[in-house]
Design a protein around this motif. Sequence first.
Motif, PDB file in Angstrom:
ATOM      1  N   ALA A  77       0.827  -1.215   0.000  1.00  0.00           N
ATOM      2  CA  ALA A  77       0.000   0.000   0.000  1.00  0.00           C
ATOM      3  C   ALA A  77       0.856   1.258   0.000  1.00  0.00           C
ATOM      4  O   ALA A  77       0.561   2.240  -0.702  1.00  0.00           O
ATOM      5  N   ARG A  78       1.926   1.252   0.800  1.00  0.00           N
ATOM      6  CA  ARG A  78       2.787   2.440   0.898  1.00  0.00           C
ATOM      7  C   ARG A  78       3.421   2.775  -0.437  1.00  0.00           C
ATOM      8  O   ARG A  78       3.417   3.943  -0.878  1.00  0.00           O
ATOM      9  N   THR A  79       3.980   1.797  -1.122  1.00  0.00           N
ATOM     10  CA  THR A  79       4.656   2.089  -2.382  1.00  0.00           C
ATOM     11  C   THR A  79       3.674   2.469  -3.479  1.00  0.00           C
ATOM     12  O   THR A  79       3.975   3.318  -4.313  1.00  0.00           O
ATOM     13  N   VAL A  92       7.931  -0.626  -7.225  1.00  0.00           N
ATOM     14  CA  VAL A  92       8.482  -1.788  -6.530  1.00  0.00           C
ATOM     15  C   VAL A  92       7.944  -1.808  -5.107  1.00  0.00           C
ATOM     16  O   VAL A  92       7.899  -0.777  -4.442  1.00  0.00           O
ATOM     17  N   GLY A  93       7.561  -3.003  -4.635  1.00  0.00           N
ATOM     18  CA  GLY A  93       7.186  -3.151  -3.241  1.00  0.00           C
ATOM     19  C   GLY A  93       5.872  -3.870  -3.052  1.00  0.00           C
ATOM     20  O   GLY A  93       4.808  -3.326  -3.324  1.00  0.00           O
ATOM     21  N   GLY A  94       5.939  -5.119  -2.601  1.00  0.00           N
ATOM     22  CA  GLY A  94       4.741  -5.860  -2.229  1.00  0.00           C
ATOM     23  C   GLY A  94       3.936  -6.423  -3.368  1.00  0.00           C
ATOM     24  O   GLY A  94       2.744  -6.721  -3.195  1.00  0.00           O
ATOM     25  N   LEU A 137       6.348   0.393 -15.442  1.00  0.00           N
ATOM     26  CA  LEU A 137       6.947  -0.908 -15.196  1.00  0.00           C
ATOM     27  C   LEU A 137       6.832  -1.225 -13.710  1.00  0.00           C
ATOM     28  O   LEU A 137       6.723  -0.318 -12.872  1.00  0.00           O
ATOM     29  N   VAL A 138       6.867  -2.509 -13.376  1.00  0.00           N
ATOM     30  CA  VAL A 138       6.718  -2.970 -11.999  1.00  0.00           C
ATOM     31  C   VAL A 138       7.747  -4.070 -11.754  1.00  0.00           C
ATOM     32  O   VAL A 138       7.996  -4.894 -12.643  1.00  0.00           O
ATOM     33  N   GLU A 139       8.340  -4.097 -10.551  1.00  0.00           N
ATOM     34  CA  GLU A 139       9.350  -5.108 -10.245  1.00  0.00           C
ATOM     35  C   GLU A 139       8.933  -5.977  -9.059  1.00  0.00           C
ATOM     36  O   GLU A 139       8.191  -5.534  -8.182  1.00  0.00           O
ATOM     37  N   VAL A 140       9.483  -7.200  -9.036  1.00  0.00           N
ATOM     38  CA  VAL A 140       9.272  -8.123  -7.915  1.00  0.00           C
ATOM     39  C   VAL A 140      10.613  -8.676  -7.454  1.00  0.00           C
ATOM     40  O   VAL A 140      11.566  -8.742  -8.218  1.00  0.00           O
TER      41      VAL A 140
END
Length: 367
Positions: free
Chosen positions: A281-283, A303-305, A322-325
Amino acid sequence: MYARFAKPLLFRLDAERAHHLTMGGAALAGQIPGLTGLIAERSRPHPVLSQTLWGRAYRSPLGLAAGLDKNAEAVALFTALGFGFAEVGTVTPRPQPGNPAPRLFRLPSDAALINRMGFNNLGSGRMAQNLMAQNLRGVRHAPVWVNIGKNKDTPNEEAARDYIDGVRALYRVADGFVINVSSPNTPGLRSLQAAGELSKLVGEVLAEVRTLRPELPVLVKLSPDMEAGEFAASVEAVAELRVSGLGVSGLVVSNTTLSREGLSHAHRAEAGGLSGRPLEARTTALIAEAHRLIAGRLPIVGVGGVFSAQDAYAKILAGASLVEVYTSLVYEGPGLPARINAGLVNLLRRDGFNHVSDAVGAGARPR
């Protein structure tokens, strides 16, 4: 297979030992002729997920975050799993051992990790060798960014030298750079995020990249722990920075957090940066704020969660291109990228989007 067999065995081991075992296996798998090409073909994302950013094709908005493949040893396998790109590192100019062990902790009840690794890596020279060897074998199936940092014993006033040395060692074999000024595990590093310090550091690095290979994207990775005003000032400083008419290419939001709010596992007391589900939620909120501040001037990497397609989609709607894991890959296994890609296609169709780029920032727009 991962959930039933591999994960239970790995989770019986110390977290860092399991990490090294996994990385060794991934590196070996990448050396089997034809294997990663076959995996890449079977994991190919749907065309609606493909984007062209900074002159390169990204076949999926989903990428591998820095921290897993610190020395670019397993790029062949990771780029074959359905990721649109991979970020390796953090790498420093000189090898360094990092902080004393134990320094990596699982928090299963919180779906999280805490690490205080301290930029342990084999140095930029070794990473350059690894990436060059993989280039020669033709086994990189997606763009590879290099996350660069400074050595622990380099004073902040000389930090730019370390980042520039990293660029000089790796510009021929990297597809982009991420400037890491936000890790909580190198003393004093986060002070470089202040708007004035950040502009000076990033400006010097940017000038070097623009001289050596001007087409390479240069992104800046920020912390989730800044106060609202500090975050806004740093975002604006990055967005407005120009060197010889060219600016920073994007923002990575965000790094690990020092917050322990809402955690239940006993390891919550361990020092280090927290990653995983608690940051979701924060990111996402920070991505939305960064998107509002820069008003489309720069792409954002979220990025995050991210554990599911819905998590990734929420960050895309908030403004991430873009999104990272990383942490979710530890908990969910190598099938995660393909599952998220398939889920994203379904979510885009459900909401009437013809392409993933149409959904970027749509959560902030009236429809």
